[in-house]
Design a protein around this motif. Structure first.
Motif, PDB file in Angstrom:
ATOM      1  N   VAL A  21       0.846  -1.197   0.000  1.00 62.21           N
ATOM      2  CA  VAL A  21       0.000   0.000   0.000  1.00 62.21           C
ATOM      3  C   VAL A  21       0.883   1.250   0.000  1.00 62.21           C
ATOM      4  O   VAL A  21       0.569   2.248  -0.663  1.00 62.21           O
ATOM      5  CB  VAL A  21      -0.958  -0.020   1.206  1.00 62.21           C
ATOM      6  CG1 VAL A  21      -1.691   1.303   1.338  1.00 62.21           C
ATOM      7  CG2 VAL A  21      -1.973  -1.158   1.062  1.00 62.21           C
ATOM      8  N   GLU A  22       2.003   1.170   0.708  1.00 61.62           N
ATOM      9  CA  GLU A  22       2.959   2.289   0.723  1.00 61.62           C
ATOM     10  C   GLU A  22       3.424   2.636  -0.684  1.00 61.62           C
ATOM     11  O   GLU A  22       3.442   3.794  -1.099  1.00 61.62           O
ATOM     12  CB  GLU A  22       4.162   1.886   1.606  1.00 61.62           C
ATOM     13  CG  GLU A  22       4.974   3.025   2.141  1.00 61.62           C
ATOM     14  CD  GLU A  22       4.104   4.041   2.852  1.00 61.62           C
ATOM     15  OE1 GLU A  22       4.242   5.232   2.530  1.00 61.62           O
ATOM     16  OE2 GLU A  22       3.275   3.646   3.709  1.00 61.62           O
ATOM     17  N   MET A  48      -0.086  -6.954  -7.122  1.00 63.50           N
ATOM     18  CA  MET A  48       0.997  -6.753  -6.175  1.00 63.50           C
ATOM     19  C   MET A  48       1.993  -7.906  -6.350  1.00 63.50           C
ATOM     20  O   MET A  48       1.573  -9.064  -6.465  1.00 63.50           O
ATOM     21  CB  MET A  48       0.442  -6.765  -4.742  1.00 63.50           C
ATOM     22  CG  MET A  48      -0.495  -5.604  -4.450  1.00 63.50           C
ATOM     23  SD  MET A  48      -1.553  -5.906  -2.985  1.00 63.50           S
ATOM     24  CE  MET A  48      -0.796  -4.846  -1.750  1.00 63.50           C
ATOM     25  N   LYS A  51       1.642 -11.847  -5.543  1.00 63.94           N
ATOM     26  CA  LYS A  51       0.247 -12.294  -5.482  1.00 63.94           C
ATOM     27  C   LYS A  51      -0.081 -13.276  -6.605  1.00 63.94           C
ATOM     28  O   LYS A  51      -0.752 -14.284  -6.380  1.00 63.94           O
ATOM     29  CB  LYS A  51      -0.700 -11.095  -5.569  1.00 63.94           C
ATOM     30  CG  LYS A  51      -0.860 -10.366  -4.262  1.00 63.94           C
ATOM     31  CD  LYS A  51      -1.611 -11.219  -3.241  1.00 63.94           C
ATOM     32  CE  LYS A  51      -1.116 -10.896  -1.841  1.00 63.94           C
ATOM     33  NZ  LYS A  51      -1.636 -11.819  -0.825  1.00 63.94           N
ATOM     34  N   GLU A  54       1.184 -16.619  -5.830  1.00 60.98           N
ATOM     35  CA  GLU A  54       0.366 -17.275  -4.802  1.00 60.98           C
ATOM     36  C   GLU A  54      -0.873 -17.906  -5.442  1.00 60.98           C
ATOM     37  O   GLU A  54      -1.207 -19.060  -5.185  1.00 60.98           O
ATOM     38  CB  GLU A  54      -0.047 -16.259  -3.733  1.00 60.98           C
ATOM     39  CG  GLU A  54      -0.929 -16.831  -2.639  1.00 60.98           C
ATOM     40  CD  GLU A  54      -1.364 -15.771  -1.620  1.00 60.98           C
ATOM     41  OE1 GLU A  54      -1.024 -15.921  -0.441  1.00 60.98           O
ATOM     42  OE2 GLU A  54      -2.045 -14.783  -1.995  1.00 60.98           O
ATOM     43  N   LEU A  55      -1.537 -17.125  -6.298  1.00 60.78           N
ATOM     44  CA  LEU A  55      -2.767 -17.603  -6.931  1.00 60.78           C
ATOM     45  C   LEU A  55      -2.492 -18.787  -7.864  1.00 60.78           C
ATOM     46  O   LEU A  55      -3.220 -19.787  -7.852  1.00 60.78           O
ATOM     47  CB  LEU A  55      -3.429 -16.452  -7.700  1.00 60.78           C
ATOM     48  CG  LEU A  55      -3.931 -15.278  -6.829  1.00 60.78           C
ATOM     49  CD1 LEU A  55      -4.247 -14.054  -7.680  1.00 60.78           C
ATOM     50  CD2 LEU A  55      -5.148 -15.688  -6.017  1.00 60.78           C
ATOM     51  N   ALA A  76      -6.934 -13.271 -12.303  1.00 57.51           N
ATOM     52  CA  ALA A  76      -7.334 -11.886 -12.589  1.00 57.51           C
ATOM     53  C   ALA A  76      -7.717 -11.132 -11.316  1.00 57.51           C
ATOM     54  O   ALA A  76      -7.745  -9.898 -11.307  1.00 57.51           O
ATOM     55  CB  ALA A  76      -8.495 -11.867 -13.584  1.00 57.51           C
ATOM     56  N   SER A  77      -7.996 -11.861 -10.251  1.00 55.46           N
ATOM     57  CA  SER A  77      -8.368 -11.179  -9.005  1.00 55.46           C
ATOM     58  C   SER A  77      -7.219 -10.344  -8.457  1.00 55.46           C
ATOM     59  O   SER A  77      -7.444  -9.379  -7.738  1.00 55.46           O
ATOM     60  CB  SER A  77      -8.825 -12.199  -7.961  1.00 55.46           C
ATOM     61  OG  SER A  77      -7.717 -12.972  -7.514  1.00 55.46           O
ATOM     62  N   GLN A  80      -7.409  -6.914  -9.826  1.00 55.37           N
ATOM     63  CA  GLN A  80      -8.641  -6.280  -9.330  1.00 55.37           C
ATOM     64  C   GLN A  80      -8.374  -5.575  -8.003  1.00 55.37           C
ATOM     65  O   GLN A  80      -8.838  -4.455  -7.769  1.00 55.37           O
ATOM     66  CB  GLN A  80      -9.714  -7.365  -9.163  1.00 55.37           C
ATOM     67  CG  GLN A  80     -11.061  -6.840  -8.695  1.00 55.37           C
ATOM     68  CD  GLN A  80     -12.164  -7.878  -8.897  1.00 55.37           C
ATOM     69  OE1 GLN A  80     -12.116  -8.687  -9.814  1.00 55.37           O
ATOM     70  NE2 GLN A  80     -13.164  -7.853  -8.039  1.00 55.37           N
ATOM     71  N   VAL A  81      -7.600  -6.235  -7.155  1.00 58.94           N
ATOM     72  CA  VAL A  81      -7.257  -5.642  -5.857  1.00 58.94           C
ATOM     73  C   VAL A  81      -6.435  -4.372  -6.054  1.00 58.94           C
ATOM     74  O   VAL A  81      -6.717  -3.319  -5.471  1.00 58.94           O
ATOM     75  CB  VAL A  81      -6.478  -6.661  -4.999  1.00 58.94           C
ATOM     76  CG1 VAL A  81      -5.930  -6.005  -3.740  1.00 58.94           C
ATOM     77  CG2 VAL A  81      -7.363  -7.849  -4.646  1.00 58.94           C
ATOM     78  N   SER A  83      -6.122  -2.353  -8.700  1.00 61.81           N
ATOM     79  CA  SER A  83      -6.808  -1.221  -9.332  1.00 61.81           C
ATOM     80  C   SER A  83      -7.742  -0.554  -8.335  1.00 61.81           C
ATOM     81  O   SER A  83      -7.829   0.677  -8.283  1.00 61.81           O
ATOM     82  CB  SER A  83      -7.567  -1.682 -10.586  1.00 61.81           C
ATOM     83  OG  SER A  83      -8.525  -2.661 -10.277  1.00 61.81           O
ATOM     84  N   GLY A  84      -8.405  -1.364  -7.514  1.00 62.59           N
ATOM     85  CA  GLY A  84      -9.269  -0.784  -6.484  1.00 62.59           C
ATOM     86  C   GLY A  84      -8.478   0.035  -5.484  1.00 62.59           C
ATOM     87  O   GLY A  84      -8.856   1.161  -5.131  1.00 62.59           O
ATOM     88  N   LEU A  85      -7.351  -0.520  -5.033  1.00 57.04           N
ATOM     89  CA  LEU A  85      -6.550   0.187  -4.017  1.00 57.04           C
ATOM     90  C   LEU A  85      -5.991   1.497  -4.575  1.00 57.04           C
ATOM     91  O   LEU A  85      -5.981   2.518  -3.876  1.00 57.04           O
ATOM     92  CB  LEU A  85      -5.403  -0.708  -3.526  1.00 57.04           C
ATOM     93  CG  LEU A  85      -5.805  -1.849  -2.583  1.00 57.04           C
ATOM     94  CD1 LEU A  85      -4.602  -2.755  -2.297  1.00 57.04           C
ATOM     95  CD2 LEU A  85      -6.376  -1.317  -1.274  1.00 57.04           C
TER      96      LEU A  85
ATOM     97  N   GLU B  70     -14.833   1.304  -4.358  1.00 57.77           N
ATOM     98  CA  GLU B  70     -13.565   0.604  -4.587  1.00 57.77           C
ATOM     99  C   GLU B  70     -13.376  -0.505  -3.568  1.00 57.77           C
ATOM    100  O   GLU B  70     -12.855  -1.579  -3.886  1.00 57.77           O
ATOM    101  CB  GLU B  70     -12.390   1.593  -4.538  1.00 57.77           C
ATOM    102  CG  GLU B  70     -12.477   2.711  -5.563  1.00 57.77           C
ATOM    103  CD  GLU B  70     -12.549   2.231  -7.020  1.00 57.77           C
ATOM    104  OE1 GLU B  70     -12.290   1.046  -7.285  1.00 57.77           O
ATOM    105  OE2 GLU B  70     -12.897   3.059  -7.885  1.00 57.77           O
ATOM    106  N   ILE B  74     -12.453  -4.383  -4.391  1.00 62.41           N
ATOM    107  CA  ILE B  74     -11.284  -5.031  -3.799  1.00 62.41           C
ATOM    108  C   ILE B  74     -11.699  -6.282  -3.032  1.00 62.41           C
ATOM    109  O   ILE B  74     -11.159  -7.373  -3.225  1.00 62.41           O
ATOM    110  CB  ILE B  74     -10.548  -4.036  -2.869  1.00 62.41           C
ATOM    111  CG1 ILE B  74      -9.973  -2.895  -3.693  1.00 62.41           C
ATOM    112  CG2 ILE B  74      -9.482  -4.747  -2.045  1.00 62.41           C
ATOM    113  CD1 ILE B  74      -9.622  -1.657  -2.888  1.00 62.41           C
ATOM    114  N   GLN B  80     -13.969 -14.397  -5.587  1.00 63.89           N
ATOM    115  CA  GLN B  80     -13.634 -14.749  -6.981  1.00 63.89           C
ATOM    116  C   GLN B  80     -12.597 -15.864  -7.004  1.00 63.89           C
ATOM    117  O   GLN B  80     -12.694 -16.815  -7.788  1.00 63.89           O
ATOM    118  CB  GLN B  80     -13.107 -13.494  -7.689  1.00 63.89           C
ATOM    119  CG  GLN B  80     -12.768 -13.699  -9.150  1.00 63.89           C
ATOM    120  CD  GLN B  80     -12.606 -12.376  -9.887  1.00 63.89           C
ATOM    121  OE1 GLN B  80     -13.224 -11.363  -9.541  1.00 63.89           O
ATOM    122  NE2 GLN B  80     -11.771 -12.351 -10.897  1.00 63.89           N
TER     123      GLN B  80
END
Lengths: 416, 416
Positions: A21-22, A48, A51, A54-55, A76-77, A80-81, A83-85, B70, B74, B80
């Motif tokens: 997030v930083e 990130m 990730k 991991e998936l 694809a998730s 998604q995380v 772009s939202g963040l 958002e 997220i 998903q």
């Protein structure tokens, strides 16, 4: 409300640039700078870092022969995380923004799950967002197959391709690919400290650099940029957002004023060599070797076949990525019932050095000086292939660094 | 191709049931059993446990006042991943399956991001999937707001609501909610080892149990099941998939043959009591207290006001969740300019014990025996509220376990 439309810009940030997030907050500062400079901005983000692995790991754990359509949905998730963040981070610093998943834009693709190709990007939704003064934060790497309505992915590194395709679709002035290096270098700076960051490089040269192991940009994205004439910069997200370096522009040959003869030296240690000795030289023999390899989805790189000396037999050498060596060897062993040859030699201990430059096309003697310089260092050349703008040689892996340094100096690329 | 359509079944698995790939494989075995039994199955899944918290943590880190739209994008990524992993696991054991995200089904919702309400579930896509012999693996907790095309979420625990709503939409014979307990108990077995699993419980009773801290099912899902007459089972995903326990059926009152007077004892330690002493008793005084609390989005639970003795002043007591106590206290302090009262007393050290049973409606004396039994144990009752099927008392928190055990025995609920 306003006069002429604002110019548009695509900014792409890879996994290490959005790893926490930083770091995402840092990315938001880069976006803020460009919005303040007057651009309508579309940001394309990767997952990130870590990730996606991991998936993918979970997919493999669930089923080694997984359903590729579900794999796409799962993987694809990750984007998604991000772009939202990023969208909510931008909103929190007063910049209007919203996230867009591939299916929302939509980024329409073929049905080839796991390695889908972009077929169309209708820009209406993004246009509306820009008209409303919104930054579009778009998940890279993913799209939707319109008929089935299912999520697709473009294959690893596909976010670069997303970014360039979106830049083409929205008519962006340029596409900035932010990564963890501040541009494209004349060679790997870890091997040659005197390597220089280039201000500009031609699409064709970048294609060769990318395909030869200089992993700054995905090959597909460079092809796409070349076809759609998208001015693409490679630059660093680790620069000060207030005062970043311009990076390297990948552009048309015509946009480069003073073309060097040689612009870069690339290398790849990930090579395995297979040589078929005394292959009976008759029509169809090359096909009998390489069609089965293609059917097995093996990525053959260098192929060297010389004119047969006696008109009866010849040697054929090719290289494959080391990870595919064993499979390639198995295919060849099976093919030997159709391919008469004396014996098959293999060598895992080789590397490929390439000299790249559009200027070569109009300069004689580049290859000759290359071979001479390597000989002068006692480096044996095992095989040679050339294209219009590239010379590649296969050498013993132990000489990789020496060869790269020698050629870098030879062609005047060392920093003053 | 076939005669009468197959009966349909919804199976819902929560976060602990899909916490790892190993657990997801176990879930697949439960699904396999029901497919073999002849059902068309829709599976609804939550995110792997811990994942939603990780995602929410990132949202808070990015911006404490995050954009709720958002946030939804997220957080929805968690389900998903699970739906994709379960679909590919099913496929790998030979069961045709595909994942469905909320926007794909579609699960249409209101635009109230973060706590959206389901407005419609067109069943066409799922019907087509069943006709093709596919298990539908649906991401719970999420939907799409049709006008904006954006992802919404139903609020925490919303996967139960998704499952029941889908069961209604596709006309499922029943909805099985798999969790980490094997049914609904007469009280918390950690406090009363003699607590019994119920075979059946009426919707109304389950609603009271759920809202009183027996956190097996989300209240909204029970309401929905009651309205749409969805037979809902609570059962355990930790049972042997080959030979599971039937769990507890939540059903209409009419479907329960031998209704007990009292079916369960619930308790909640998460209570804070606020009492306003000697409130001037005039019209509008209750509104002057509770409207500001509602405006502040504070969840008021018990409200007790007695008939004024002197016609001039009365005491008003209410409880709020402990986490909201300080905010509630602030609201009341501000409201005191409009509410004349002598003083405000507060107590964090209270708990609420509730006796629940539909049979109470036709049996006198249930409340009396309750008060008597508590008095016999020396437990002081601070406040009382009742509904048609429930008696709640507020007591000192220290007596919680003693009170629950006493009442459990009193009403004949102890296991033989």
């Amino acid at each position: 409300m306003s006069g002429s439309p604002r110019p548009r810009l695509v900014m792409k940030f890879g996994g290490t640039s959005v790893a926490t997030v930083e770091r995402i907050k840092n990315v938001a500062q880069h976006v803020k700078r460009e919005v303040a400079a007057g651009y309508d901005v579309a940001v394309v983000v990767s997952a990130m870092s870590g990730k996606t692995n991991e998936l993918v790991g979970w997919c493999n754990e669930a089923s080694p022969l997984y359903d590729q359509r579900e794999y796409d949905t799962i993987v694809a998730s990750g984007e998604q995380v991000t772009s939202g963040l990023l969208a909510l981070t931008l909103t929190s610093i007063g910049i209007k923004a919203r996230s867009w998943q591939g299916w929302q834009v939509p980024i329409e693709t073929s049905a080839a799950h796991g390695s889908a190709r972009i077929s169309a990007i209708p820009s209406k939704n993004l246009d509306d967002g820009f008209a409303a003064g919104e930054v579009a934060v778009i998940s890279g790497f993913q799209g939707i197959e319109p008929l089935s309505g299912r999520i697709t992915t473009l294959g690893r590194g596909g976010s670069d391709t997303s970014a360039v395709a979106i830049a083409g679709a929205i008519g962006a002035e340029r596409c900035d690919i932010y990564t963890d290096v501040d541009g494209v270098y004349t060679t790997d700076p870890r091997i040659v400290p005197k390597a220089q960051r280039m201000d500009r490089i031609a699409f064709e040269e970048m294609l060769e650099m990318a395909s030869l192991g200089a992993k700054v940009l995905q090959v597909r994205s460079v092809e796409l940029a070349m076809v759609h004439k998208v001015k693409t910069y490679v630059r660093s997200s680790f620069d000060d957002p207030e005062n970043p370096n311009p990076g390297t522009l990948i552009c048309d040959e015509e946009d480069i004023m003073e073309q060097q003869v040689v612009t870069g030296i690339a290398y790849s240690k990930d090579e395995a060599q297979i040589t078929l000795r005394d292959v009976a030289d008759r029509p169809g023999v090359a096909a009998a070797i390489f069609v089965p390899l293609a059917d097995a989805n093996i990525n053959v790189d260098m192929i060297v076949q010389n004119i047969s000396a006696d008109g009866a037999s010849t040697d054929i050498t090719f290289t494959v990525p080391q990870a595919e060596f064993q499979r390639a060897k198995d295919v060849i062993d099976k093919a030997r019932k159709d391919v008469v040859c004396d014996n098959v030699e293999t060598n895992m201990d080789v590397s490929k050095i390439s000299v790249i430059g559009i200027g070569m096309r109009s300069h004689a003697g580049v290859a000759a000086t290359c071979f001479q310089a390597l000989a002068g260092r006692g480096i044996n050349i095992r095989a040679i292939t050339t294209s219009e703008i590239k010379i590649s040689v296969l050498i013993d892996a132990a000489y990789t660094e020496l060869a790269v340094r020698t050629l870098h100096t030879l062609y005047g690329l060392d920093k003053a």
